[in-house]
Each structure stands twice: as C-alpha cells, then as structure tokens.
Design a protein around this motif. Sequence first.
Motif, PDB file in Angstrom:
ATOM      1  N   PRO A 320       0.829  -1.205   0.000  1.00 59.80           N
ATOM      2  CA  PRO A 320       0.000   0.000   0.000  1.00 59.80           C
ATOM      3  C   PRO A 320       0.863   1.254   0.000  1.00 59.80           C
ATOM      4  CG  PRO A 320       0.063  -0.985   2.180  1.00 59.80           C
ATOM      5  CD  PRO A 320       0.729  -1.957   1.256  1.00 59.80           C
ATOM      6  N   SER A 321       0.287   2.346  -0.472  1.00 63.50           N
ATOM      7  CA  SER A 321       1.007   3.614  -0.465  1.00 63.50           C
ATOM      8  C   SER A 321       1.129   4.129   0.965  1.00 63.50           C
ATOM      9  CB  SER A 321       0.269   4.652  -1.315  1.00 63.50           C
ATOM     10  OG  SER A 321      -0.944   5.029  -0.692  1.00 63.50           O
ATOM     11  N   TYR A 322       2.132   4.956   1.186  1.00 69.03           N
ATOM     12  CA  TYR A 322       2.281   5.590   2.495  1.00 69.03           C
ATOM     13  C   TYR A 322       1.046   6.422   2.837  1.00 69.03           C
ATOM     14  CZ  TYR A 322       7.174   4.243   3.022  1.00 69.03           C
ATOM     15  OH  TYR A 322       8.334   3.518   3.185  1.00 69.03           O
ATOM     16  N   THR A 323       0.475   7.070   1.830  1.00 61.07           N
ATOM     17  CA  THR A 323      -0.728   7.869   2.064  1.00 61.07           C
ATOM     18  C   THR A 323      -1.868   7.006   2.584  1.00 61.07           C
ATOM     19  OG1 THR A 323      -0.075   9.439   0.339  1.00 61.07           O
ATOM     20  CG2 THR A 323      -2.400   9.417   0.972  1.00 61.07           C
ATOM     21  N   PHE A 326      -1.158   5.926   6.151  1.00 58.24           N
ATOM     22  CA  PHE A 326      -1.448   7.030   7.080  1.00 58.24           C
ATOM     23  C   PHE A 326      -2.948   7.143   7.336  1.00 58.24           C
ATOM     24  CE2 PHE A 326      -3.096  11.409   7.056  1.00 58.24           C
ATOM     25  CZ  PHE A 326      -2.767  11.758   8.348  1.00 58.24           C
ATOM     26  N   ALA A 327      -3.750   7.110   6.267  1.00 58.02           N
ATOM     27  CA  ALA A 327      -5.195   7.276   6.415  1.00 58.02           C
ATOM     28  C   ALA A 327      -5.784   6.176   7.289  1.00 58.02           C
ATOM     29  CB  ALA A 327      -5.861   7.287   5.044  1.00 58.02           C
ATOM     30  N   LYS A 328      -5.359   4.943   7.063  1.00 63.14           N
ATOM     31  CA  LYS A 328      -5.876   3.823   7.858  1.00 63.14           C
ATOM     32  C   LYS A 328      -5.450   3.959   9.316  1.00 63.14           C
ATOM     33  CE  LYS A 328      -6.028  -1.245   8.019  1.00 63.14           C
ATOM     34  NZ  LYS A 328      -5.543  -2.507   7.365  1.00 63.14           N
ATOM     35  N   ALA A 329      -4.207   4.352   9.524  1.00 73.48           N
ATOM     36  CA  ALA A 329      -3.715   4.519  10.901  1.00 73.48           C
ATOM     37  C   ALA A 329      -4.464   5.641  11.612  1.00 73.48           C
ATOM     38  CB  ALA A 329      -2.215   4.805  10.889  1.00 73.48           C
ATOM     39  N   PHE A 356     -10.931   8.987   5.507  1.00 76.46           N
ATOM     40  CA  PHE A 356     -11.243   9.410   6.875  1.00 76.46           C
ATOM     41  C   PHE A 356     -12.590  10.127   6.909  1.00 76.46           C
ATOM     42  CE2 PHE A 356     -11.078  12.138  10.573  1.00 76.46           C
ATOM     43  CZ  PHE A 356     -10.419  11.382  11.535  1.00 76.46           C
ATOM     44  N   GLN A 357     -12.834  10.951   5.909  1.00 74.53           N
ATOM     45  CA  GLN A 357     -14.074  11.720   5.870  1.00 74.53           C
ATOM     46  C   GLN A 357     -15.299  10.823   5.739  1.00 74.53           C
ATOM     47  OE1 GLN A 357     -14.463  14.465   2.545  1.00 74.53           O
ATOM     48  NE2 GLN A 357     -15.515  15.923   3.874  1.00 74.53           N
ATOM     49  N   GLN A 358     -15.155   9.729   4.982  1.00 76.18           N
ATOM     50  CA  GLN A 358     -16.270   8.792   4.855  1.00 76.18           C
ATOM     51  C   GLN A 358     -16.628   8.190   6.202  1.00 76.18           C
ATOM     52  OE1 GLN A 358     -15.090   5.950   1.871  1.00 76.18           O
ATOM     53  NE2 GLN A 358     -14.854   7.513   0.285  1.00 76.18           N
ATOM     54  N   LEU A 487       2.196  -4.719   8.470  1.00 71.55           N
ATOM     55  CA  LEU A 487       1.693  -3.623   9.291  1.00 71.55           C
ATOM     56  C   LEU A 487       1.302  -4.152  10.666  1.00 71.55           C
ATOM     57  CD1 LEU A 487      -0.522  -1.693   6.713  1.00 71.55           C
ATOM     58  CD2 LEU A 487       1.805  -1.173   7.453  1.00 71.55           C
ATOM     59  N   PRO A 488       1.601  -3.410  11.706  1.00 66.52           N
ATOM     60  CA  PRO A 488       1.302  -3.887  13.064  1.00 66.52           C
ATOM     61  C   PRO A 488      -0.204  -3.875  13.342  1.00 66.52           C
ATOM     62  CG  PRO A 488       2.110  -1.639  13.145  1.00 66.52           C
ATOM     63  CD  PRO A 488       2.265  -2.083  11.718  1.00 66.52           C
TER      64      PRO A 488
END
Length: 641
Positions: A320-323, A326-329, A356-358, A487-488
Amino acid sequence: MSDSPATPLLDAVASPADLRKLAPDQLRQLADELRAEMISAVSVTGGHLGAGLGVVELTTAIHYVFNTPEDRLIWDVGHQAYPHKILTGRRDRIRTLRQGGGLSGFTKRSESEYDPFGAAHSSTSISAALGFAVANKLAGRPGKGIAVIGDGAMSAGMAYEAMNNAEQAGNRLVVILNDNDMSIAPPVGGLSAYLSRIVSSRSFLGLRDLARRFARRLPRPLHDAARKTDEFARGMTMGGTLFEELGFYYVGPIDGHNLDHLIPVLENVRDAEEGPILVHVVTKKGKGYAPAEAAADKYHGVQKFDVVSGEQAKSPPGPPSYTAVFAKALMGEAARDEKVVAITAAMPSGTGLDKFQQAYPDRTFDVGIAEQHAVTFAAGMAAQGMRPFCAIYSTFLQRAYDQVVHDVAIQNLPVRFAIDRAGLVGADGATHAGSFDVTYLASLPNFVVMAASDEAELVHMVHTCACHDSGPIAVRYPRGNGTGVPLPDVPQLLEIGKGRIVRQGKKVAILSLGTRLEEALKAADQLDARGLSTTVADLRFAKPLDEALIRKLLATHEVAVTIEENSIGGLGAHVLTLASDEGLIDTGLKLRTMRLPDIFQDHEKPDRQYDEAGLNAPHIVDTVLKALRHNSSGVIEGARA
C-alpha cells in the motif's frame, strides 16, 4: 494508446501569430483538433487531463485575441496549460510531458517566452499578473497582464490580497475566472452572453465613464448613491458584486466553450479603457472527452490510458502507499479517541483524508486552498483541547510557515502535522518536491520531527502523534508505495527522541532518517563484503536527536555517515553541531553528511532522481570509502586498528 489524430489546421499553427491568421469560423475546428491532440499526448505520457480539456476553447480565444507574448498570460497552478504549450511552439515535444529531460507539467520560465511566470502552487497568478501590468505601466511599455485563475484557487486569501491592490494596474490587468466547479453564478445562456457583450463594449463603457464623470460633480451623498446604483443594477442582472467591491469591472458569466461568445467579449476587454476587468467564464472539466466528463476526479491526473475506452494503465500490485497507510492509521486513532480530527487544504484524496471523511464526516475539515488558515485553525482546535492532524504536502506546508512558527511553535500547541510527499516526487518536479521540511521545522523550538523509514514505522508514528499533547509534532513520509513490511495490528508508542539500531557493526556507522534506510542496509551489505563492519541506525527523530545513541556511534566507529531526503540544514547539520559542540570531531572521527543537493531537481522518475541526488547505496559506499581514503590498490590508508 492511439496514433496521433488528423489535425490539418493545428499543423499550420507553430505559434499564436499563426493562430491569429485564421478566420474566426476556423477556430471551432482548431479547438477540436487541439483537444484531440492533447488527449492523444496525455494518453502516452500521463499527467493532468481534465483541467486542460476544460480550457481548450479559452486558451484558443486568449491567444487569438491578445498579443501574446507581449501580453503576459499567466496560468494559475499551471496544470491546465497543456493546450497552451501546444499552441506556443512546443507541440513537437508535447509527448515528453513530465518525462526526464522533457516538458514540465506546469508553466516554466526557462521553457518558453510564452511562460512569463512559473507556477505549480495555487493562487499566485493575480499577484504576478498585477506585477507585470504595473511594471509595463511604469515603463510606458505596451502589454497587459492576464491571469487565468480557477474558482478553487479563489479560495486562497492571496488571490483577494492581489485583487484588493489591483486598481493601480488600471486596464493593464485582466483576470479571467475559470469557473469549472463551484458554479459561482447561475447557469449561463444566450441572455448572459448578450449582456456580457453589451457591458464590455466600448460604447457602454464610454457611457458609463461619462456618467461617472458627471456623478463626481454631484454632492458626495448623490455621487455615492449613483455609484452604488450602477453596481447594484449590474449585480442584480449579472452577479459579481464581490469583485466590483474589490475594484474590478465584472463581465460575465459567459460560456467558456462557446467561441462565438468568448471572442467578442475578450476583444472588448482587450480594447477597454476601463479596468481592471474580471471576466467570469464557466467551463466543464474534461470537456469533449466522455470518460473525463463523467468522472472529473479520476481524470484530473491520469496514468497512461487508452483513448477509445478511457481505461488507465494500472500499476502492478504491491504494498500500500504511504498515504493509504497514514489514512488507515489515523482512522484507527479516531476510533480510539473522539478528540482526533483531521484537516486538509483542498487535498482530501491526495492526503488520504477522503477515506477518513467517509468514516468521520463531522471530524474532517477541508478548508480549501488555504494552508495558512488550516494551520491556525488547527492551532485553535488544539488550544481548545482537540487533537488535530493537519495533513498537508511538504511543498504546500511551506506556504504556511509563519503560522507554523507564530501560531503553533511559539505557543507550544499540540498540532499534529502529517507531511505527505516528503522527499523527491518524480514527474511533478521541483515545485512539488518535499525537500525542506526537516530544515524548516527542526530549527524551531518545541517541535518534534519524525520521519518514517517504512510503513510500519509510519503507523507507530501516527499513534505517537496522537498521544503527544506537550507541543507540536510532525511526521514526514514519501510519495508512493511502502516497502512491503507487515503492518502492526497494534501501534507502538515511540519514546520521543529515541532511535534504534537495525544492524550492528564496528567500523562504519550509517545514521539514517526516513526511507533511505533500505539503501543504507544495502550499502552495509556491500561494505561488509569489503571487510568494513557496518552499523545502521534508524534515528527516527530529527528533533529531538537521540544524543546518547549518536554519541555512542560517533565515539565507537571510525567513520559515520548521516543520510536523509532533505536539503542542507537538516539531520546532518544537527548531528554536525552536536559533534562540534562536544568535541567528538577532534578525536579523528570521519563524519560525513549525505542529503539532497543544493539545486532544484527537475522532473524525472523517482529512482533516477535519487541517483542524481547521490542518495542510493553505491553513493553511500563511495562516501565511506573516500572518507577512509582508499588507495589505488584497495588498501585503506590511515585506518584505526
């Protein structure tokens, strides 16, 4: 992909001077050919599509009516300037867009005399055009300043600052508001076009000027009432009262795809003695290409695509992209803490905050193209006990530096900065590279500055940001996909200012910040193969430094190298300062810093950019060997036992 379309009229246009030789009834065909050529070119190169398609007719009309390049045409942002590039002598290179050594995806002064001002950030066009207009006025030279600015860019305060100052330019300044999204005015039609032609005509403007001169002779109350009546009457029929209050003569709205409407209005504006003038043009993103019209967001920026189907080339599956990470985290943090809120400046999809907005619509704030406001808005929320994450590209955060210093750092407010696109960014080039954020943030008291070495570290750093309430904190991460590490399931809270050893050695120490860690480990393998035992440290923090770890590494290794994706003044400068202050260099330590070069790097593929920057594994090895003074026989001279 497709072959180039047939373009007999366009083939005869090598410059705007050639365009102005055409008859008005030929312009529709020329615009159609221009649109087809742009679609064909971008299908090969990728790049920005929808915005350029929306201004094909407008571009044609401006170059047909105005005397470019003497009249200075300035495109705001510049990603809609592909048709402009085709018409201004760069068609033979249009299929090199955003490629190494090819045309820039934005306007660029060094590329053409028809690009009088470089742009890739938003909302600068009116200020620049005003500067050109006033300079010509003072020098007695002909030539107008023409700014084409989108309605989205009008959400930035800088546009209004320029408009508030525009009266000094008089009729030398023309602002064309390209309204393709907000629909500031009602739908346009024949009546609107007719009114626009009337109010921009010389006869109407002459009568208006006569009325104004007469009104000036009236007592002040009557003079003011006459002026207000004029503005009110035209505001009721046409809109534009706001622009009138800022000192502009407003014309519009007009259909930006109807050349029969555009040409006479622009001719009137060109010849007007009234000014400055704002022309309100309504266009449609993706105009003339069905897939782009149907999904403007997906066709704003595109990969290579098939012209017939519109299907874009898909990247091979990978991490996955870093973006996205970040959003998932951040969504995970929001689920654990109702005080977590997210702020973006008109980049919800680019920063991942659309996801995040969703999930949390009431806790997501898109403030428009207003980075300064975004930062101070976040500061206000932090002062009131919320935990704001301000997600902004590194290159755009530069626009809000005063607010970062004055409103956040001095007050020691716990604003969390998620800095996307840190480091080099490939095809978008120098204007979008995140080259300076470590330098401009780590120099500030009270700040914590982190850089993720992989996507798992990013998850930990987002959690650390969420838990940090004692001052401002920032995490930087690059464009593109992660390294593929797992991913942790549960994020870790990192100790502020503490790095980690990821590989232990004895002679060489590589101190890495950010995603050059992978290259540092490759270099360590190569150095070990030469008999140079190498330690690799992921410092994690540019500020505060892990001083204990750094002291230990500098004291126990013969050569130490820092590496970062940032300009001079970042990690390397801070480590050098620490070593100098504590006399560690006096012990014979060979300390070297590796960073981005002191240039603005042009667009290129990311791997080639980092190779040009000298930040890949072979460059690390070479830096170490030079520090140890290898002789021609391969024996290290002057090495400590």
